[in-house]
Design a protein around this motif. Structure first.
Motif, PDB file in Angstrom:
ATOM      1  N   ASN A   1       0.898  -1.149   0.000  1.00 54.53           N
ATOM      2  CA  ASN A   1       0.000   0.000   0.000  1.00 54.53           C
ATOM      3  C   ASN A   1       0.937   1.199   0.000  1.00 54.53           C
ATOM      4  N   ALA A   2       1.209   1.720  -1.160  1.00 56.22           N
ATOM      5  CA  ALA A   2       2.180   2.803  -1.294  1.00 56.22           C
ATOM      6  C   ALA A   2       1.587   4.167  -0.944  1.00 56.22           C
ATOM      7  N   GLY A   3       0.319   4.177  -0.536  1.00 58.63           N
ATOM      8  CA  GLY A   3      -0.315   5.447  -0.189  1.00 58.63           C
ATOM      9  C   GLY A   3      -0.233   6.407  -1.366  1.00 58.63           C
ATOM     10  N   ALA A   4       0.037   7.650  -1.078  1.00 64.58           N
ATOM     11  CA  ALA A   4       0.093   8.684  -2.124  1.00 64.58           C
ATOM     12  C   ALA A   4       1.193   8.422  -3.150  1.00 64.58           C
ATOM     13  N   TYR A   5       2.232   7.681  -2.765  1.00 60.68           N
ATOM     14  CA  TYR A   5       3.297   7.393  -3.730  1.00 60.68           C
ATOM     15  C   TYR A   5       2.806   6.515  -4.878  1.00 60.68           C
ATOM     16  N   THR A   6       1.684   5.842  -4.685  1.00 58.96           N
ATOM     17  CA  THR A   6       1.074   5.070  -5.766  1.00 58.96           C
ATOM     18  C   THR A   6       0.868   5.940  -6.997  1.00 58.96           C
ATOM     19  N   HIS A   7       0.483   7.184  -6.749  1.00 58.07           N
ATOM     20  CA  HIS A   7       0.066   8.094  -7.814  1.00 58.07           C
ATOM     21  C   HIS A   7       1.161   9.045  -8.264  1.00 58.07           C
ATOM     22  N   THR A   8       2.339   8.969  -7.618  1.00 57.84           N
ATOM     23  CA  THR A   8       3.382   9.953  -7.911  1.00 57.84           C
ATOM     24  C   THR A   8       4.768   9.381  -8.138  1.00 57.84           C
ATOM     25  N   SER A   9       5.052   8.185  -7.658  1.00 58.04           N
ATOM     26  CA  SER A   9       6.442   7.741  -7.577  1.00 58.04           C
ATOM     27  C   SER A   9       6.879   6.802  -8.699  1.00 58.04           C
ATOM     28  N   ILE A  10       7.553   7.374  -9.651  1.00 47.91           N
ATOM     29  CA  ILE A  10       8.196   6.567 -10.692  1.00 47.91           C
ATOM     30  C   ILE A  10       9.393   5.844 -10.087  1.00 47.91           C
ATOM     31  N   ALA A  11      10.039   6.460  -9.107  1.00 44.09           N
ATOM     32  CA  ALA A  11      11.180   5.834  -8.439  1.00 44.09           C
ATOM     33  C   ALA A  11      10.779   4.529  -7.754  1.00 44.09           C
ATOM     34  N   LEU A  12       9.649   4.521  -7.096  1.00 45.41           N
ATOM     35  CA  LEU A  12       9.189   3.300  -6.439  1.00 45.41           C
ATOM     36  C   LEU A  12       8.819   2.239  -7.482  1.00 45.41           C
ATOM     37  N   ARG A  13       8.181   2.664  -8.542  1.00 46.15           N
ATOM     38  CA  ARG A  13       7.860   1.742  -9.643  1.00 46.15           C
ATOM     39  C   ARG A  13       9.143   1.101 -10.188  1.00 46.15           C
ATOM     40  N   ASP A  14      10.147   1.929 -10.441  1.00 46.12           N
ATOM     41  CA  ASP A  14      11.405   1.422 -10.983  1.00 46.12           C
ATOM     42  C   ASP A  14      12.093   0.466 -10.012  1.00 46.12           C
ATOM     43  N   ALA A  15      11.968   0.729  -8.716  1.00 44.17           N
ATOM     44  CA  ALA A  15      12.554  -0.171  -7.713  1.00 44.17           C
ATOM     45  C   ALA A  15      11.885  -1.538  -7.773  1.00 44.17           C
ATOM     46  N   PHE A  16      10.558  -1.551  -7.905  1.00 39.66           N
ATOM     47  CA  PHE A  16       9.852  -2.832  -8.021  1.00 39.66           C
ATOM     48  C   PHE A  16      10.259  -3.577  -9.285  1.00 39.66           C
ATOM     49  N   LEU A  17      10.396  -2.864 -10.389  1.00 41.75           N
ATOM     50  CA  LEU A  17      10.829  -3.505 -11.627  1.00 41.75           C
ATOM     51  C   LEU A  17      12.233  -4.087 -11.481  1.00 41.75           C
TER      52      LEU A  17
ATOM     53  N   ARG B   1      -4.960   7.130 -10.928  1.00 35.80           N
ATOM     54  CA  ARG B   1      -3.783   6.750 -11.724  1.00 35.80           C
ATOM     55  C   ARG B   1      -2.759   6.102 -10.811  1.00 35.80           C
ATOM     56  N   SER B   2      -2.379   4.876 -11.107  1.00 31.65           N
ATOM     57  CA  SER B   2      -1.386   4.157 -10.322  1.00 31.65           C
ATOM     58  C   SER B   2      -0.164   3.868 -11.176  1.00 31.65           C
ATOM     59  N   TYR B   3       1.000   4.151 -10.627  1.00 36.61           N
ATOM     60  CA  TYR B   3       2.248   3.803 -11.296  1.00 36.61           C
ATOM     61  C   TYR B   3       2.651   2.346 -11.035  1.00 36.61           C
ATOM     62  N   LEU B   4       1.852   1.641 -10.233  1.00 39.32           N
ATOM     63  CA  LEU B   4       2.181   0.260  -9.896  1.00 39.32           C
ATOM     64  C   LEU B   4       1.216  -0.758 -10.495  1.00 39.32           C
ATOM     65  N   ALA B   5      -0.002  -0.342 -10.805  1.00 37.99           N
ATOM     66  CA  ALA B   5      -1.052  -1.294 -11.195  1.00 37.99           C
ATOM     67  C   ALA B   5      -0.662  -2.181 -12.365  1.00 37.99           C
ATOM     68  N   ASP B   6      -0.025  -1.640 -13.360  1.00 38.92           N
ATOM     69  CA  ASP B   6       0.278  -2.444 -14.554  1.00 38.92           C
ATOM     70  C   ASP B   6       1.434  -3.417 -14.357  1.00 38.92           C
ATOM     71  N   ILE B   7       2.163  -3.282 -13.252  1.00 36.86           N
ATOM     72  CA  ILE B   7       3.233  -4.245 -12.970  1.00 36.86           C
ATOM     73  C   ILE B   7       2.861  -5.166 -11.805  1.00 36.86           C
ATOM     74  N   ALA B   8       1.648  -5.008 -11.290  1.00 36.71           N
ATOM     75  CA  ALA B   8       1.172  -5.804 -10.161  1.00 36.71           C
ATOM     76  C   ALA B   8       0.501  -7.086 -10.642  1.00 36.71           C
ATOM     77  N   VAL B   9       0.600  -8.121  -9.841  1.00 33.55           N
ATOM     78  CA  VAL B   9      -0.113  -9.367 -10.069  1.00 33.55           C
ATOM     79  C   VAL B   9      -1.607  -9.125  -9.897  1.00 33.55           C
ATOM     80  N   ALA B  10      -1.957  -8.282  -8.918  1.00 33.09           N
ATOM     81  CA  ALA B  10      -3.356  -7.955  -8.640  1.00 33.09           C
ATOM     82  C   ALA B  10      -3.400  -6.589  -7.966  1.00 33.09           C
ATOM     83  N   VAL B  11      -4.567  -5.958  -8.071  1.00 36.53           N
ATOM     84  CA  VAL B  11      -4.828  -4.692  -7.386  1.00 36.53           C
ATOM     85  C   VAL B  11      -6.108  -4.876  -6.600  1.00 36.53           C
TER      86      VAL B  11
END
Length: 150
Positions: free
Chosen positions: A77-93, A116-126
């Motif tokens: 649950n990335a909270g607000a970073y879900t909608h703003t953090s490309i850095a967190l997305r890149d870390a998961f990748l 808008r989520s920066y994680l949804a498309d790389i997640a197994v589920a949302v």
């Protein structure tokens, strides 16, 4: 005998205020109750969980990177970073960990920017709008996936 799979449960900014912050949106349960719910279900599923919360984007990125090759997956649950953090997305990748994105509230029924989520498309589920049960559901999704792989 192999060690049980380890799943990171990662919480972003302001989730330390659960139970007191906007209870009409996020409910009355605190983060300690979320952790207990997850730990109880993890024990039933035969997986280990590591629970972590931070209000700091860089700390979350560091934690995800440190889990590469250690954790079997992440409930986040990335909270607000879900909608703003490309850095967190890149870390998961980079970490190459399966993740389940969780939101306590139904973000699709809220402000447009939360949809808008920066994680949804790389997640197994949302999982969104299920309250704190979303964490349990996320853990179950990952445990089922791990069981199917073994």
């Amino acid at each position: 005998m192999s060690a049980p799979a380890r799943i990171l449960v990662l919480n972003g900014p302001n989730l330390n205020l659960l139970g007191t912050r906007q209870p009409e949106v996020y409910g009355a349960a605190g983060l300690a109750e979320v952790e207990q719910l997850v730990r109880t279900r993890a024990a039933e599923l035969g997986v280990e969980v590591d629970f972590h919360q931070s209000n700091h984007e860089g700390e979350l990125v560091d934690r995800v990177q440190a889990e590469r090759g250690r954790a079997a997956g992440v409930v986040v649950n990335a909270g607000a970073y879900t909608h703003t953090s490309i850095a967190l997305r890149d870390a998961f990748l980079a970490a190459e960990l399966p993740l389940v994105e969780v939101h306590i509230s139904n973000v699709h029924a809220r402000e447009e920017f939360r949809q808008r989520s920066y994680l949804a498309d790389i997640a197994v589920a949302v999982i969104t709008g299920a309250g704190i049960l979303g964490y349990r559901f996320g853990l179950e999704v990952l445990a089922e996936r791990l069981a199917a792989q073994s």
